[in-house]
Structures are given as C-alpha cells and as structure tokens.
Write a protein that holds these residues in place. Structure first.
Motif, short mmCIF file in Angstrom:
data_model
loop_
_atom_site.label_atom_id
_atom_site.label_comp_id
_atom_site.label_asym_id
_atom_site.label_seq_id
_atom_site.Cartn_x
_atom_site.Cartn_y
_atom_site.Cartn_z
N ARG A 8 -35.16 36.48 -84.17
CA ARG A 8 -33.83 36.54 -84.81
C ARG A 8 -33.26 35.15 -85.01
NH1 ARG A 8 -30.94 33.72 -81.12
NH2 ARG A 8 -30.58 34.69 -79.14
N ALA B 143 -29.27 33.66 -85.08
CA ALA B 143 -27.98 34.21 -84.65
C ALA B 143 -26.85 33.19 -84.84
CB ALA B 143 -28.09 34.64 -83.19
N SER C 76 -23.19 31.50 -85.51
CA SER C 76 -21.78 31.84 -85.35
C SER C 76 -21.10 31.55 -86.69
CB SER C 76 -21.13 30.98 -84.26
OG SER C 76 -21.92 31.05 -83.11
N GLU D 158 -22.84 36.07 -85.11
CA GLU D 158 -22.25 36.10 -83.76
C GLU D 158 -20.74 35.88 -83.85
OE1 GLU D 158 -24.77 33.91 -80.88
OE2 GLU D 158 -25.67 35.91 -80.82
N TYR E 124 -20.16 34.58 -74.60
CA TYR E 124 -21.44 34.44 -75.31
C TYR E 124 -22.61 34.90 -74.44
CZ TYR E 124 -25.71 32.00 -76.56
OH TYR E 124 -27.03 31.72 -76.80
N1 GLU Z 1 -24.51 31.58 -82.04
C1 GLU Z 1 -25.19 30.44 -81.50
C2 GLU Z 1 -24.99 29.26 -82.45
O1 GLU Z 1 -24.59 29.45 -83.59
C3 GLU Z 1 -26.67 30.68 -81.31
C4 GLU Z 1 -26.93 31.60 -80.16
C5 GLU Z 1 -28.40 31.91 -79.88
O2 GLU Z 1 -29.27 31.69 -80.74
O3 GLU Z 1 -28.66 32.42 -78.80
O4 GLU Z 1 -25.23 28.14 -82.04
#
Ligand code: GLU
Length: 309
Positions: free
Chosen positions: A19, A21, A23, A55, A181
């Motif tokens: 994945r 992810a 933000s 996220e 988080y």
């Molecule tokens: N949401 C986090 C970011 O944008 C990444 C979190 C993850 O990959 O575990 O830095």
C-alpha cells in the motif's frame, strides 16, 4: 485478544498486498513519490495488489482537495492502484474495536496530563495516571508498552536497534478524541491484509510502537522496507510541513527518473525520451531492494524518537 475486524481480513492465501498511505496535508512531492514508487514496484514485482489509503485521521492538518490532487498525480505518474481508495474516516468503528479490546485486557489507561506534563514525566517511568482510574471523557488513551520492541529486521536496511524511548507508553487516542497514527496505521494494515509495508525511513522509529501493537493483538506483523528520504537544500527531509515543492505532473517521466535515482537505480541515458509506462516497465525489471543498500549511510541504524506523524 480478538479483533472482530481481523477475522475476515486476514490474508487467507498469503498473496502479497502492499500500500501507499499518504496524508492529505498537501500535494505529493519528490519524497512522497519515492515512497509511492518503491511500494508500487515491490507490489508489481510480487504480482501482488497495491492499495491506496488516504490517511485523513487528523482533519485540522488536512488540506481541502489534497486527496484529489494526490490521486491525479499518482495517475499521471502511471501509478495506478488496485481496488477502491481507502479513507481512514471510514475506519473509526475498527479503531474503536481495537481501543476497547486493548482497554478490556488492561493494556491501556486514561491519562489527563497535558503534553507538557507528559514530556516532563521522567523517561522510562510510568505516567502517574497509569495507576489511577480516570474517566475516558477528556482523557487521552495511552498504551502500556509492556512489549518493548527492541529490534527488527528491515528488508532494505537490515538489523535495526531501537532507542529505549521506543519502549515508552504511547498515545492511542488523543485528548481531543482524534485517533493516533500508531493505532490507525496498524488497524488499517490489519484490516486490508497488508503483507508488506514499504514507506519512507522517517517512519522507521515509529515501527517499534506498531510492532508492539501487533504483538498485543497476537497477529503477525507485515514485513517492512524503509526507503531513503529526500533531503532539501537545507539538509532537512522534504515534507509537506517544510513546504516541499509539489510534483509537476507534466514532468512525470523525469520525476520518476529522479525517484528511481534515490532508490539506487540510475535510468540509462538512452531512455531520456522514454514514456512514463516505459520507465515503469523498465524499473519493474531492474529495480530491487539491494540497490537501496548503497544508500544505507543515509540512515543511522540506532533509532531515536520519531517526530509526530
Ligand atoms: N501517512 C504517512 C505519511 O504521509 C505514511 C504512513 C505509513 O506509510 O505508514 O507520511
């Protein structure tokens, strides 16, 4: 401890699921492209799935429309995800189930300290709130980190030893009710059956907390690979908070070449006019995690406390 949402989501046939992810606190920059590309290439090389999870657990830090910009930028860079985009705002029920399970098993406590008081608490000493029975209302929910993960193996970086601060208790839900988080990422990765997490090395320290949660949930943790960070001219990592320049979609092919360089793979001169699809196809056959090893000096394998994510 049983997590109701883990029953249906365990990856029955052990197919690779990765994945990306991001933000939605701003548009993607070169540092985020490195994480997106690294995780995409791994998933495609393993004939697995590559999921996209937005996220958005922290609405005050969200930038309106950033999720749409992120999706468009990924598409323009040829990084097309599988399945429906996952939004963390749809997962609150699972975070609640995880919080209840941890609390009912005595693994968490309510804490009414301010941030200043928490910081003033001597390192390695339990917070006085952990001895009390405080109301959940107006309290943070904090994990009693009895697990204390000390080391792990990262696919790209090898053996990692965590600083003792990574064995401290940590917040699962903030006083203002927002989920932390550390909780959200573990619950979401379990729920999606993620088998391997490929992401930026800024999150490597926090992995100790995440592994502690997997241990308490009695579930296997994914395999981890942390990728090199991109540093700006000031030597600081590129981030949305540092106002890193947004990727220019019209330069997608050259952005991909820059990101591949950071992942340790230099695109040959003969490919200067290659399309996004050609670059991705070539990278899929030529990139592997051993190439990151050349950049290992970008990391210190003794890991200190993370910044807030
Ligand atoms: N949401 C986090 C970011 O944008 C990444 C979190 C993850 O990959 O575990 O830095």
């Amino acid at each position: 401890m049983k997590l109701p949402f883990a029953e249906n989501s365990t990856n029955q046939n052990e197919r690779y699921v990765g994945r990306f992810a991001p933000s939605p606190s701003g548009p993607l920059h070169l540092g985020s492209l490195v994480a997106a590309l690294g995780s995409y290439l791994r998933a495609r090389q393993m004939s697995g799935k590559w999921l996209l999870r937005i996220e958005n657990i922290d609405p005050p830090r969200e930038q309106k429309g950033a999720d749409t910009l992120i999706k468009r930028t990924l598409e323009q860079h040829g990084l097309c995800w599988d399945d429906k985009v996952i939004y963390q705002h749809d997962s609150h029920q699972y975070y609640e189930q995880a919080l209840s399970a941890l609390f009912n098993h005595g693994h968490s406590y309510y804490c009414q300290c301010t941030r200043k008081q928490r910081l003033a608490n001597p390192k390695g000493q339990p917070c006085p709130c952990s001895e009390l029975t405080l109301a959940s209302q107006g309290s943070a929910t904090v994990l009693r980190n009895t697990v204390g993960i000390r080391e792990m193996t990262d696919i790209a970086l090898g053996a990692i030893v965590f600083n003792s601060e990574m064995n401290d208790d940590f917040i699962l839900r903030r006083k203002d009710g927002l989920y932390a988080y550390q909780l959200a990422v573990v619950v979401d990765d379990i729920h999606s059956g993620i088998t391997e997490v490929v992401r930026g090395a800024d999150i490597l320290p926090a992995t100790a907390f995440q592994l502690a949660l997997y241990r308490l949930f009695k579930l296997p943790a994914p395999v981890y690979m942390h990728l090199p960070l991109v540093l700006g001219e000031n030597g600081q990592k590129l981030s949305k908070q540092n106002h890193a320049p947004a990727l220019i979609n019209e330069r997608a092919a050259s952005n991909l070449c820059s990101a591949l360089g950071i992942l340790g793979l230099n695109v040959p001169l003969g490919m200067t006019n290659a399309t996004v699809e050609e670059i991705l196809c070539w990278a899929q056959s030529n990139w592997n995690e051993a190439l990151i090893g050349n950049k290992a000096n970008a990391f210190d394998n003794r890991i200190d406390a993370p910044d807030s994510i």
